[in-house]
Design an enzyme around this catalytic site. Structure first.
Site, short mmCIF file in Angstrom:
data_model
loop_
_atom_site.label_atom_id
_atom_site.label_comp_id
_atom_site.label_asym_id
_atom_site.label_seq_id
_atom_site.Cartn_x
_atom_site.Cartn_y
_atom_site.Cartn_z
N SER A 275 -11.27 2.01 8.69
CA SER A 275 -11.68 3.39 9.00
C SER A 275 -12.65 3.86 7.91
O SER A 275 -13.85 3.68 8.02
CB SER A 275 -10.43 4.25 9.12
N THR A 276 -12.14 4.40 6.83
CA THR A 276 -13.04 4.80 5.73
C THR A 276 -13.40 3.58 4.87
O THR A 276 -14.34 3.64 4.07
CB THR A 276 -12.37 5.82 4.80
N GLY A 277 -12.64 2.50 4.99
CA GLY A 277 -12.86 1.31 4.17
C GLY A 277 -12.20 1.40 2.81
O GLY A 277 -12.30 0.47 2.01
N LYS B 114 0.85 -1.21 0.00
CA LYS B 114 0.00 0.00 0.00
C LYS B 114 0.88 1.25 0.00
O LYS B 114 1.87 1.32 0.73
CB LYS B 114 -0.90 0.01 1.23
#
Ligand code: R5P
Length: 304
Positions: A234-236, A199
């Site tokens: 968190s936000t996905g 990532k």
């Protein structure tokens, strides 16, 4: 031992007390009309070992921010010290403000250091947390001078997944390199292989949001169930991007295990529409996916 539950974790404290074989201690917590909190400890704590359980989570969709949980916790610990408690163990299953554990740009506040200092200054003698997000430092003991320990919910999540979703030829994936430890633990429970994706977070100076880019590792997922293991959703965004990649790679069903279901900003919808079959989280942050309780892990640490 006296176990107290702050208002963020009263249910979890009840479960921990049951596991430890104690009753939960009595606290009175209320608010003044202007929003100030009032804390009163109703048990005699003089000379006692006390554990305070208070998860320091945010729930932005419900306008709940960790700051109030933190201040309440500081008041409880400070009062316990004044009342002569022998030891004060703070259990913060989710430790807010941990992610800023390094100065990425000059002048940034090291929030993880600030929270550790505050807890020490009011009289905490030992600190416990669960799957802490201190990626650069790696170990929660590095931000505290008092003994501090990071527990993990991953073995419990893995066992629960095995029992409930019965994954077919599972392949466990950490959505980024930092999730290697969690993917490895879950893979052990599922007797499965594991890997991690790569990532990259790109954050422009001055911006609060960063953009996530995920690159897959070449593995054969055709006809197999992919099981993600991560500390936080968190936000996905991370999970949604990684899920789309798994679908392209031919995964059959895709599941996600996470310790802390922050689930901000429509995250659950985001990951489900990307192709996640089911999200399983814990009660470090109470949510609709909190099917696994971390109480046994906390109780075992308190008893040791
Ligand atoms: C960070 O690297 C963590 O392990 C999680 O992957 C991250 O916090 C998830 O954030 P989001 O759901 O906003 O992508």
């Amino acid at each position: 031992m006296i176990i107290l539950g702050g208002s963020a974790s009263s249910d979890l404290a009840e479960k921990v007390a049951k596991e430890v074989g104690e009753n939960v201690g009595r606290l009175e917590i209320k608010r003044f009309p202007d929003g100030d909190k009032y804390v009163r400890i109703l048990d005699d704590v003089k000379g006692q070992d006390v554990a305070v359980i208070q998860s320091l989570y945010h729930k932005p969709d419900q306008h709940i921010y960790a700051d109030l949980h933190i201040f309440e916790l500081l008041m409880i610990v400070d009062t316990l010290r004044d009342l002569g408690a022998k030891t004060i163990t703070v259990v913060a299953p989710y430790l807010a403000y941990a992610r800023q554990d390094s100065r990425f740009y000059p002048g940034e506040a090291l929030s993880s250091q600030v929270i550790a200092r505050l807890l020490e200054d009011v009289g905490t003698t030992k600190f416990l947390t669960v799957d802490c997000h201190l990626h650069r430092l790696g170990d929660v003991a590095k931000i505290f001078k008092i003994p501090a320990q990071n527990l993990s919910a991953m073995p419990l999540l893995g066992k629960y997944a095995l029992k409930t979703i019965h994954p077919k030829k599972p392949f466990v994936i950490g959505p980024d390199e930092e999730a290697e430890q969690w993917a490895a633990t879950v893979a052990k429970e599922l007797d499965a292989e594991h890997t991690v994706f790569q990532k990259k977070r790109v954050r422009k100076e001055g911006a609060t949001e960063s953009k996530v880019e995920i690159t897959a590792t070449e593995v054969d997922l055709k006809g197999r169930d992919a099981v993600f293991a991560d500390d936080i959703i968190s936000t996905g965004d991370t999970l949604a991007k990684a899920t789309r990649i798994c679908k392209k790679m031919g995964a059959r069903r895709i599941y996600a295990l996470c310790t802390h279901p922050v689930l901000a900003d429509g995250a659950l919808m985001r990951v489900k529409s990307a192709g996640i079959q089911k999200v399983i989280g814990t009660d470090t942050i109470p949510s609709i996916v909190s099917q696994v309780s971390v109480a046994p892990v906390i109780a075992a640490a308190l008893k040791s």
